[in-house]
Design a protein around this motif. Structure first.
Motif, PDB file in Angstrom:
ATOM      1  N   MET A 236       0.863  -1.225   0.157  1.00 41.66           N
ATOM      2  CA  MET A 236       0.042  -0.079   0.036  1.00 41.66           C
ATOM      3  C   MET A 236       0.933   1.361   0.172  1.00 41.66           C
ATOM      4  O   MET A 236       0.494   2.430   0.587  1.00 41.66           O
ATOM      5  CB  MET A 236      -0.798  -0.038   1.206  1.00 41.66           C
ATOM      6  N   GLU A 237       2.140   1.022  -0.663  1.00 44.00           N
ATOM      7  CA  GLU A 237       3.000   2.320  -0.719  1.00 44.00           C
ATOM      8  C   GLU A 237       2.421   3.527  -1.081  1.00 44.00           C
ATOM      9  O   GLU A 237       2.987   4.492  -1.155  1.00 44.00           O
ATOM     10  CB  GLU A 237       4.214   1.880  -1.135  1.00 44.00           C
ATOM     11  N   TRP A 238       1.480   3.142  -2.336  1.00 47.21           N
ATOM     12  CA  TRP A 238       1.203   4.349  -3.007  1.00 47.21           C
ATOM     13  C   TRP A 238       0.314   5.443  -2.072  1.00 47.21           C
ATOM     14  O   TRP A 238       0.208   6.756  -2.403  1.00 47.21           O
ATOM     15  CB  TRP A 238      -0.041   3.874  -4.198  1.00 47.21           C
ATOM     16  N   LEU A 239      -0.208   5.093  -1.010  1.00 49.02           N
ATOM     17  CA  LEU A 239      -0.743   5.815   0.029  1.00 49.02           C
ATOM     18  C   LEU A 239       0.334   7.062   0.273  1.00 49.02           C
ATOM     19  O   LEU A 239      -0.218   8.285   0.530  1.00 49.02           O
ATOM     20  CB  LEU A 239      -1.204   5.260   1.247  1.00 49.02           C
ATOM     21  N   ALA A 240       1.252   6.831   0.485  1.00 47.53           N
ATOM     22  CA  ALA A 240       2.414   7.659   1.089  1.00 47.53           C
ATOM     23  C   ALA A 240       3.083   8.354  -0.362  1.00 47.53           C
ATOM     24  O   ALA A 240       3.314   9.652  -0.193  1.00 47.53           O
ATOM     25  CB  ALA A 240       3.445   6.873   2.060  1.00 47.53           C
ATOM     26  N   GLU A 241       3.400   7.546  -1.028  1.00 46.44           N
ATOM     27  CA  GLU A 241       4.272   7.896  -2.460  1.00 46.44           C
ATOM     28  C   GLU A 241       3.703   8.751  -3.304  1.00 46.44           C
ATOM     29  O   GLU A 241       4.041   9.611  -3.985  1.00 46.44           O
ATOM     30  CB  GLU A 241       5.027   6.766  -3.094  1.00 46.44           C
ATOM     31  N   SER A 242       2.135   8.527  -3.412  1.00 46.16           N
ATOM     32  CA  SER A 242       1.508   9.270  -4.419  1.00 46.16           C
ATOM     33  C   SER A 242       0.251  10.036  -3.756  1.00 46.16           C
ATOM     34  O   SER A 242       0.177  11.360  -3.950  1.00 46.16           O
ATOM     35  CB  SER A 242       0.782   8.152  -5.406  1.00 46.16           C
ATOM     36  N   LEU A 243      -0.594   9.549  -3.053  1.00 49.49           N
ATOM     37  CA  LEU A 243      -1.766  10.342  -2.184  1.00 49.49           C
ATOM     38  C   LEU A 243      -1.239  11.149  -1.538  1.00 49.49           C
ATOM     39  O   LEU A 243      -1.825  12.466  -1.466  1.00 49.49           O
ATOM     40  CB  LEU A 243      -2.787   9.237  -1.586  1.00 49.49           C
ATOM     41  N   LEU A 244      -0.342  11.017  -0.358  1.00 47.99           N
ATOM     42  CA  LEU A 244       0.105  11.888   0.421  1.00 47.99           C
ATOM     43  C   LEU A 244       0.741  13.236  -0.473  1.00 47.99           C
ATOM     44  O   LEU A 244       0.578  14.247   0.181  1.00 47.99           O
ATOM     45  CB  LEU A 244       0.905  11.374   1.379  1.00 47.99           C
ATOM     46  N   VAL A 245       1.613  12.945  -1.165  1.00 44.52           N
ATOM     47  CA  VAL A 245       2.456  14.059  -1.853  1.00 44.52           C
ATOM     48  C   VAL A 245       1.580  14.800  -2.503  1.00 44.52           C
ATOM     49  O   VAL A 245       1.260  16.085  -2.573  1.00 44.52           O
ATOM     50  CB  VAL A 245       3.445  13.401  -2.698  1.00 44.52           C
ATOM     51  N   GLY A 246       0.572  14.316  -3.146  1.00 43.47           N
ATOM     52  CA  GLY A 246      -0.334  15.058  -3.969  1.00 43.47           C
ATOM     53  C   GLY A 246      -1.507  15.993  -3.299  1.00 43.47           C
ATOM     54  O   GLY A 246      -1.500  17.136  -3.631  1.00 43.47           O
ATOM     55  N   ARG A 247      -1.621  15.355  -2.022  1.00 50.79           N
ATOM     56  CA  ARG A 247      -2.464  16.275  -1.112  1.00 50.79           C
ATOM     57  C   ARG A 247      -1.706  17.512  -0.541  1.00 50.79           C
ATOM     58  O   ARG A 247      -2.411  18.388  -0.165  1.00 50.79           O
ATOM     59  CB  ARG A 247      -3.239  15.376  -0.007  1.00 50.79           C
ATOM     60  N   LEU A 248      -0.572  17.155  -0.071  1.00 49.73           N
ATOM     61  CA  LEU A 248       0.183  18.336   0.506  1.00 49.73           C
ATOM     62  C   LEU A 248       0.403  19.452  -0.581  1.00 49.73           C
ATOM     63  O   LEU A 248       0.449  20.531  -0.184  1.00 49.73           O
ATOM     64  CB  LEU A 248       1.584  17.577   1.005  1.00 49.73           C
ATOM     65  N   LYS A 249       0.757  18.941  -1.846  1.00 51.79           N
ATOM     66  CA  LYS A 249       1.149  19.906  -2.976  1.00 51.79           C
ATOM     67  C   LYS A 249      -0.337  20.997  -3.210  1.00 51.79           C
ATOM     68  O   LYS A 249      -0.176  21.990  -3.247  1.00 51.79           O
ATOM     69  CB  LYS A 249       1.485  19.435  -4.166  1.00 51.79           C
ATOM     70  N   ALA A 250      -1.336  20.186  -3.260  1.00 52.64           N
ATOM     71  CA  ALA A 250      -2.628  20.760  -3.187  1.00 52.64           C
ATOM     72  C   ALA A 250      -2.990  21.648  -2.076  1.00 52.64           C
ATOM     73  O   ALA A 250      -3.706  22.715  -2.238  1.00 52.64           O
ATOM     74  CB  ALA A 250      -3.768  19.836  -3.646  1.00 52.64           C
ATOM     75  N   SER A 251      -2.736  21.347  -0.899  1.00 54.24           N
ATOM     76  CA  SER A 251      -2.855  22.025   0.344  1.00 54.24           C
ATOM     77  C   SER A 251      -2.030  23.210   0.509  1.00 54.24           C
ATOM     78  O   SER A 251      -2.426  24.460   1.258  1.00 54.24           O
ATOM     79  CB  SER A 251      -2.940  21.199   1.500  1.00 54.24           C
ATOM     80  N   LEU A 252      -0.732  23.189   0.151  1.00 51.63           N
ATOM     81  CA  LEU A 252       0.107  24.211   0.481  1.00 51.63           C
ATOM     82  C   LEU A 252       0.132  25.206  -0.573  1.00 51.63           C
ATOM     83  O   LEU A 252       0.024  24.819  -1.783  1.00 51.63           O
ATOM     84  CB  LEU A 252       1.522  23.836   0.537  1.00 51.63           C
ATOM     85  N   SER A 253       0.177  26.526  -0.460  1.00 48.97           N
ATOM     86  CA  SER A 253       0.359  27.416  -1.429  1.00 48.97           C
ATOM     87  C   SER A 253       1.422  27.629  -2.094  1.00 48.97           C
ATOM     88  O   SER A 253       2.604  27.064  -1.373  1.00 48.97           O
ATOM     89  CB  SER A 253      -0.197  29.043  -0.968  1.00 48.97           C
ATOM     90  N   GLY A 254       1.709  28.057  -3.211  1.00 50.46           N
ATOM     91  CA  GLY A 254       2.926  28.281  -3.830  1.00 50.46           C
ATOM     92  C   GLY A 254       4.056  29.054  -3.068  1.00 50.46           C
ATOM     93  O   GLY A 254       5.223  28.704  -3.410  1.00 50.46           O
ATOM     94  N   ASP A 255       3.810  30.180  -2.437  1.00 51.59           N
ATOM     95  CA  ASP A 255       4.759  30.583  -1.876  1.00 51.59           C
ATOM     96  C   ASP A 255       5.237  29.894  -0.751  1.00 51.59           C
ATOM     97  O   ASP A 255       6.512  30.042  -0.234  1.00 51.59           O
ATOM     98  CB  ASP A 255       4.094  32.125  -1.137  1.00 51.59           C
ATOM     99  N   ALA A 256       4.516  29.137   0.141  1.00 50.21           N
ATOM    100  CA  ALA A 256       4.965  28.581   1.497  1.00 50.21           C
ATOM    101  C   ALA A 256       5.659  27.173   0.755  1.00 50.21           C
ATOM    102  O   ALA A 256       6.440  27.044   1.796  1.00 50.21           O
ATOM    103  CB  ALA A 256       3.606  28.229   2.095  1.00 50.21           C
ATOM    104  N   LEU A 257       5.511  26.533  -0.275  1.00 47.24           N
ATOM    105  CA  LEU A 257       6.032  25.211  -0.696  1.00 47.24           C
ATOM    106  C   LEU A 257       7.339  25.887  -1.391  1.00 47.24           C
ATOM    107  O   LEU A 257       7.027  26.073  -2.757  1.00 47.24           O
ATOM    108  CB  LEU A 257       5.213  24.467  -1.428  1.00 47.24           C
ATOM    109  N   LEU A 258       8.521  25.485  -1.138  1.00 44.96           N
ATOM    110  CA  LEU A 258       9.807  25.797  -1.640  1.00 44.96           C
ATOM    111  C   LEU A 258       9.997  24.756  -2.688  1.00 44.96           C
ATOM    112  O   LEU A 258      11.020  24.952  -3.582  1.00 44.96           O
ATOM    113  CB  LEU A 258      10.894  26.320  -0.734  1.00 44.96           C
ATOM    114  N   ALA A 259       9.623  23.553  -2.448  1.00 42.97           N
ATOM    115  CA  ALA A 259      10.018  22.332  -3.385  1.00 42.97           C
ATOM    116  C   ALA A 259       8.961  21.327  -3.067  1.00 42.97           C
ATOM    117  O   ALA A 259       8.272  21.283  -2.261  1.00 42.97           O
ATOM    118  CB  ALA A 259      11.450  21.561  -2.940  1.00 42.97           C
ATOM    119  N   ASP A 260       8.903  20.412  -3.958  1.00 38.24           N
ATOM    120  CA  ASP A 260       8.110  19.011  -3.828  1.00 38.24           C
ATOM    121  C   ASP A 260       8.324  18.572  -2.676  1.00 38.24           C
ATOM    122  O   ASP A 260       9.506  18.160  -2.241  1.00 38.24           O
ATOM    123  CB  ASP A 260       7.942  18.297  -5.132  1.00 38.24           C
TER     124      ASP A 260
END
Length: 281
Positions: A236-260
């Motif tokens: 079930m690694e996709w939960l961390a490697e895909s779902l988690l990363v996607g939700r973090l990128k969608a939740s954080l604004s562009g100015d607050a996130l310096l890198a993926d």
């Protein structure tokens, strides 16, 4: 005279049948003990490892007893009905040779199972991946002849031990992922990770434990490292490697996130041993 000889031979068959019945009853009793052990849920890893070893040992003994009883009875019965001259020349050895040729695959499975148990490749309750069958799941049963794997979707796979050329075992039984976020706003990053945890499914082969923040560290010049952890089941690694990363990128604004966001898994004990054995120049 003839009647006495025949009665003696049939007595051996009767006692042999009794021995087989006793062996199967004893095997069933040991299997009941295995089921009792399966119902226990220890809180410490040492207790869990000891419990798994006990389950594995009992399961192996329970499956070996009927085989051993059947082979012994077969040898005794065959030598009783063979001519004396043949028995004198080694009737038992002859029967063993015939059984060996007639059940070659069976003997290969038994020998392979004994070696797997002796070398402790895995035990009941371990999460493994078997090659070349490419079967992944929990070891549900381990006998001298077969290994039964149950996948997280409930499927059972019976793998002959002689067909197993390698086994990958997950020591913990789950994957612990580290989550690293480079940000200019640690409060927003922490809130984003906690929101992912509150909105993500927990249990039922999903996140075993929701993502959580474990460290916040300022790197300088307004840059912060926010590190979190998440536990998922193998496969079930996709939960961390895909779902988690996607939700973090969608939740954080562009100015607050310096890198993926970076998500990785590593075993600290293995990495520590590796560091002690390398010299970086």
């Amino acid at each position: 005279m003839l009647i006495a000889v025949l009665s003696g031979r049939y007595d051996r068959l009767i006692w042999g049948a009794v021995a087989i019945v006793v062996a199967f009853v004893l095997s069933r009793v040991l299997r009941r003990f295995v089921h009792v052990l399966e119902g226990r849920h220890p809180d410490e890893e040492r207790e869990l490892a000891r419990l798994r070893r006990g389950e594995t040992a009992l399961a192996l003994v329970a499956t070996a007893i009927p085989y051993v009883a059947a082979i012994v009875v077969l040898i005794v019965a065959a030598t009783a009905f063979l001519p004396r001259t043949v028995a004198a020349l080694g009737g038992s050895a002859l029967i063993l040779v015939l059984v060996g040729f007639g059940a070659q695959r069976f003997l290969m499975d038994v020998i392979a199972g004994a070696l797997i148990a002796f070398e402790r490749w895995y035990g009941i309750g371990d999460f493994v991946r078997l090659e070349p069958a490419q079967v992944t799941g929990i070891v549900e049963q381990l006998s001298l002849r077969t290994t039964v794997i149950r996948s997280l979707n409930g499927d059972q796979t019976f793998v002959p031990n002689s067909q197993i050329i390698s086994a990958s075992r997950s020591p913990r039984g789950y994957r612990r992922y580290s989550i690293e976020v480079l940000t200019t706003d640690p409060d927003e990053a922490r809130h984003a990770i906690e929101q992912v945890g509150s909105r993500s499914p927990v249990g039922e082969a999903r996140f075993l434990r929701a993502p959580r923040v474990v460290e916040e560290r300022e790197l300088g010049e307004g840059t912060w490292l926010v590190r979190g952890e998440a536990d998922v089941a193998p496969t079930m690694e996709w939960l961390a490697e895909s779902l988690l990363v996607g939700r973090l990128k969608a939740s954080l604004s562009g100015d607050a996130l310096l890198a993926d966001p970076t998500v990785y898994t590593i075993d600290e004990r293995t990495f520590s041993r590796y560091q002690r054995r390398v010299l970086v120049r």
